[in-house]
Design a protein around this motif. Structure first.
Motif, PDB file in Angstrom:
ATOM      1  N   GLN A   1      -2.683   7.068  -8.033  1.00  0.00           N
ATOM      2  CA  GLN A   1      -3.068   6.067  -9.024  1.00  0.00           C
ATOM      3  C   GLN A   1      -4.424   5.441  -8.694  1.00  0.00           C
ATOM      4  O   GLN A   1      -5.230   5.174  -9.588  1.00  0.00           O
ATOM      5  CB  GLN A   1      -2.014   4.956  -9.097  1.00  0.00           C
ATOM      6  N   THR A   2      -4.672   5.197  -7.417  1.00  0.00           N
ATOM      7  CA  THR A   2      -5.886   4.460  -7.054  1.00  0.00           C
ATOM      8  C   THR A   2      -7.123   5.344  -6.894  1.00  0.00           C
ATOM      9  O   THR A   2      -8.234   4.915  -7.246  1.00  0.00           O
ATOM     10  CB  THR A   2      -5.663   3.677  -5.752  1.00  0.00           C
ATOM     11  N   LEU A   3      -6.965   6.562  -6.383  1.00  0.00           N
ATOM     12  CA  LEU A   3      -8.138   7.401  -6.126  1.00  0.00           C
ATOM     13  C   LEU A   3      -8.854   7.827  -7.409  1.00  0.00           C
ATOM     14  O   LEU A   3     -10.075   7.644  -7.517  1.00  0.00           O
ATOM     15  CB  LEU A   3      -7.760   8.611  -5.273  1.00  0.00           C
TER      16      LEU A   3
ATOM     17  N   ALA B   1      -0.723  -1.747  -0.827  1.00  0.00           N
ATOM     18  CA  ALA B   1       0.168  -0.667  -0.390  1.00  0.00           C
ATOM     19  C   ALA B   1      -0.625   0.454   0.273  1.00  0.00           C
ATOM     20  O   ALA B   1      -0.221   0.985   1.319  1.00  0.00           O
ATOM     21  CB  ALA B   1       0.958  -0.131  -1.580  1.00  0.00           C
ATOM     22  N   GLY B   2      -1.758   0.823  -0.323  1.00  0.00           N
ATOM     23  CA  GLY B   2      -2.598   1.854   0.274  1.00  0.00           C
ATOM     24  C   GLY B   2      -3.099   1.458   1.646  1.00  0.00           C
ATOM     25  O   GLY B   2      -3.100   2.263   2.584  1.00  0.00           O
ATOM     26  N   LYS B   3      -3.498   0.205   1.771  1.00  0.00           N
ATOM     27  CA  LYS B   3      -3.958  -0.313   3.067  1.00  0.00           C
ATOM     28  C   LYS B   3      -2.851  -0.213   4.109  1.00  0.00           C
ATOM     29  O   LYS B   3      -3.076   0.255   5.236  1.00  0.00           O
ATOM     30  CB  LYS B   3      -4.399  -1.768   2.901  1.00  0.00           C
ATOM     31  N   GLN B   4      -1.646  -0.653   3.751  1.00  0.00           N
ATOM     32  CA  GLN B   4      -0.549  -0.667   4.720  1.00  0.00           C
ATOM     33  C   GLN B   4      -0.100   0.743   5.102  1.00  0.00           C
ATOM     34  O   GLN B   4       0.227   1.006   6.268  1.00  0.00           O
ATOM     35  CB  GLN B   4       0.609  -1.490   4.163  1.00  0.00           C
ATOM     36  N   ILE B   5      -0.078   1.648   4.130  1.00  0.00           N
ATOM     37  CA  ILE B   5       0.285   3.042   4.438  1.00  0.00           C
ATOM     38  C   ILE B   5      -0.701   3.631   5.434  1.00  0.00           C
ATOM     39  O   ILE B   5      -0.318   4.264   6.431  1.00  0.00           O
ATOM     40  CB  ILE B   5       0.324   3.891   3.150  1.00  0.00           C
TER      41      ILE B   5
ATOM     42  N   ASP C   1       4.485   8.243  -0.453  1.00  0.00           N
ATOM     43  CA  ASP C   1       3.214   7.565  -0.217  1.00  0.00           C
ATOM     44  C   ASP C   1       2.105   8.101  -1.123  1.00  0.00           C
ATOM     45  O   ASP C   1       1.197   7.353  -1.524  1.00  0.00           O
ATOM     46  CB  ASP C   1       2.793   7.735   1.246  1.00  0.00           C
ATOM     47  N   LEU C   2       2.178   9.381  -1.439  1.00  0.00           N
ATOM     48  CA  LEU C   2       1.147  10.003  -2.278  1.00  0.00           C
ATOM     49  C   LEU C   2       1.055   9.332  -3.648  1.00  0.00           C
ATOM     50  O   LEU C   2      -0.030   9.251  -4.237  1.00  0.00           O
ATOM     51  CB  LEU C   2       1.439  11.499  -2.430  1.00  0.00           C
ATOM     52  N   GLU C   3       2.183   8.831  -4.127  1.00  0.00           N
ATOM     53  CA  GLU C   3       2.237   8.210  -5.452  1.00  0.00           C
ATOM     54  C   GLU C   3       1.248   7.062  -5.576  1.00  0.00           C
ATOM     55  O   GLU C   3       0.632   6.853  -6.628  1.00  0.00           O
ATOM     56  CB  GLU C   3       3.671   7.726  -5.726  1.00  0.00           C
TER      57      GLU C   3
END
Length: 399
Positions: free
Chosen positions: A265-267, A56-60, A259-261
């Motif tokens: 979580q990942t950062l 999801a992060g990649k696609q955003i 998108d921030l959500e």
């Protein structure tokens, strides 16, 4: 440092040879990277949907980069409507001039800073000093580096190459030149070192009227800036001063709050191995009687649109500066960050720096070779940047 280049630095092979011979440096790096690496693995394993979040992060990020013109204009309109002022900086000199003039317009000659790799990239502190403006780093590790007249060597932990004995000596011998001195009986206990820094910095927080920050994310739909940090110094800089100036790379933009959500979580898990970072500060323009009454956003290009033109290399702009790739890299662990001759060390620096700065110097042409191509960096990247693929691509370009 000038314009983001560590002046006088040799190419990576020569710098790495010297670094590898420093046994104390290698011991410091080995202890720190192994500790962070193990904690990160535990934190990531808690999430059953980690791979989905990564995708999801990649696609955003890819979607945003593909429509960057649209989202930047949306951001500018939102920031302006919320009471802020947007400035566009083509390169480092442009950005430094803008910030220097903004500080001078306030009549102040001191600024406090939130840890910002973007301002390191452009050499802002040097530009301000040349103009008679003193910039004080407030992140603990950045403070250590500044007091020792050193350069950062890690994306997340700029003083990772120092141990606590060295930090105590730096505080004892240098802190009084910058403000409140360290206690005469200062020990190397981490609690005592942190307290010495807190007392030293508190005076600057309460006195200084202008702050300079970066941002981890910019939300286009509302014009909101987002800063994640662990010590509270960022919260002080972002709320107490009268004027706040944020210098942010144009790639840090995301379209919506939703998108921030994903990245919240990942950062933290990828950087500090925490489920959530202790301080997340968000602000949108200015608000009467709450926080700075003047807000300036300086949007920095400095090679980013050139990077965007390369279909393979552009994925480096997904980077959210978590530093996970550094902590698993066998090359970084043995050489440290200074050998890369750039604000951005480690695997991400090896692909980002030659694209932002070009490949006209010995330093920049050597960086794509500063890797074993083992792929550990790709495996841990929370936005799935295929660093080995870009390294090979850049080697082809240089050859």
């Amino acid at each position: 440092m000038s314009g983001g280049t560590f002046v006088g630095m040799p190419a990576f092979p020569q710098a790495a040879k010297a670094a590898v011979a420093d046994t104390q440096l290698r011991a410091n790096l080995r202890h720190a990277t192994h500790t962070i690496r193990a904690k990160r693995a535990t934190a990531v394993a808690e999430l059953a949907d980690w791979n989905d979040l990564r995708e999801a992060g990649k696609q955003i990020k890819d979607h945003t980069l593909a429509h960057l013109d649209h989202y930047l204009l949306q951001l500018e309109a939102a920031v302006t409507a919320a009471g802020g002022t947007v400035h566009w900086a083509l390169d480092a000199d442009d950005a430094n001039h803008i910030v220097t003039q903004l500080v001078k317009a306030t009549g102040e000659n001191e600024v406090v800073k939130v840890k910002s790799m973007t301002t390191q990239e452009i050499g802002l502190n040097h530009a301000l000093e040349t103009a008679g403006i003193h910039a004080y780093e407030t992140d603990l590790a950045e403070l250590i580096v500044q007091l020792d007249n050193d350069q950062p060597s890690h994306i997340l932990v700029p003083a990772i190459h120092k141990n606590r004995d060295q930090i105590r000596d730096i505080f004892t011998t240098q802190m009084h030149h910058w403000g409140r001195p360290a206690p005469t009986d200062l020990t190397d206990n981490p609690t005592d070192l942190a307290e010495a820094a807190r007392l030293h910095l508190r005076e600057k927080f309460l006195r200084t009227k202008v702050a300079i920050s970066g941002a981890n994310f910019m939300i286009a739909e509302t014009g909101t800036m987002v800063v994640l940090e662990s010590e509270g110094n960022g919260r002080m800089c972002l709320t107490l001063p009268d004027t706040l100036i944020s210098v942010v790379g144009i790639e840090k933009i995301i379209p919506t709050w939703r998108d921030l959500e994903v990245f919240l979580q990942t950062l933290p898990r990828s950087s500090t191995a925490e489920r959530m970072n202790p301080y997340t500060t968000l602000w949108t323009g200015t608000t009467t009687n709450d926080g700075p009454h003047t807000f300036h956003l300086v949007l920095l290009d400095n090679g980013r649109t050139d990077t965007l033109t390369d279909p393979t290399g552009r994925q480096a702009l997904r980077c959210i500066r978590c530093s996970a790739c550094l902590n698993v890299c066998p090359v970084y662990e043995r050489t440290g960050g200074h050998a890369y001759g750039s604000t951005y060390p480690g695997p991400i620096g090896a692909i980002l720096t030659p694209q932002l700065r070009g490949t006209t110097t010995d330093i920049d042409t050597s960086l794509p070779y500063a890797s074993t191509l083992c792929g550990a960096c790709y495996d841990v990247c929370p936005v799935a940047i295929n660093i080995p693929d870009v390294l090979i691509h850049l080697r082809e370009r240089i050859t």
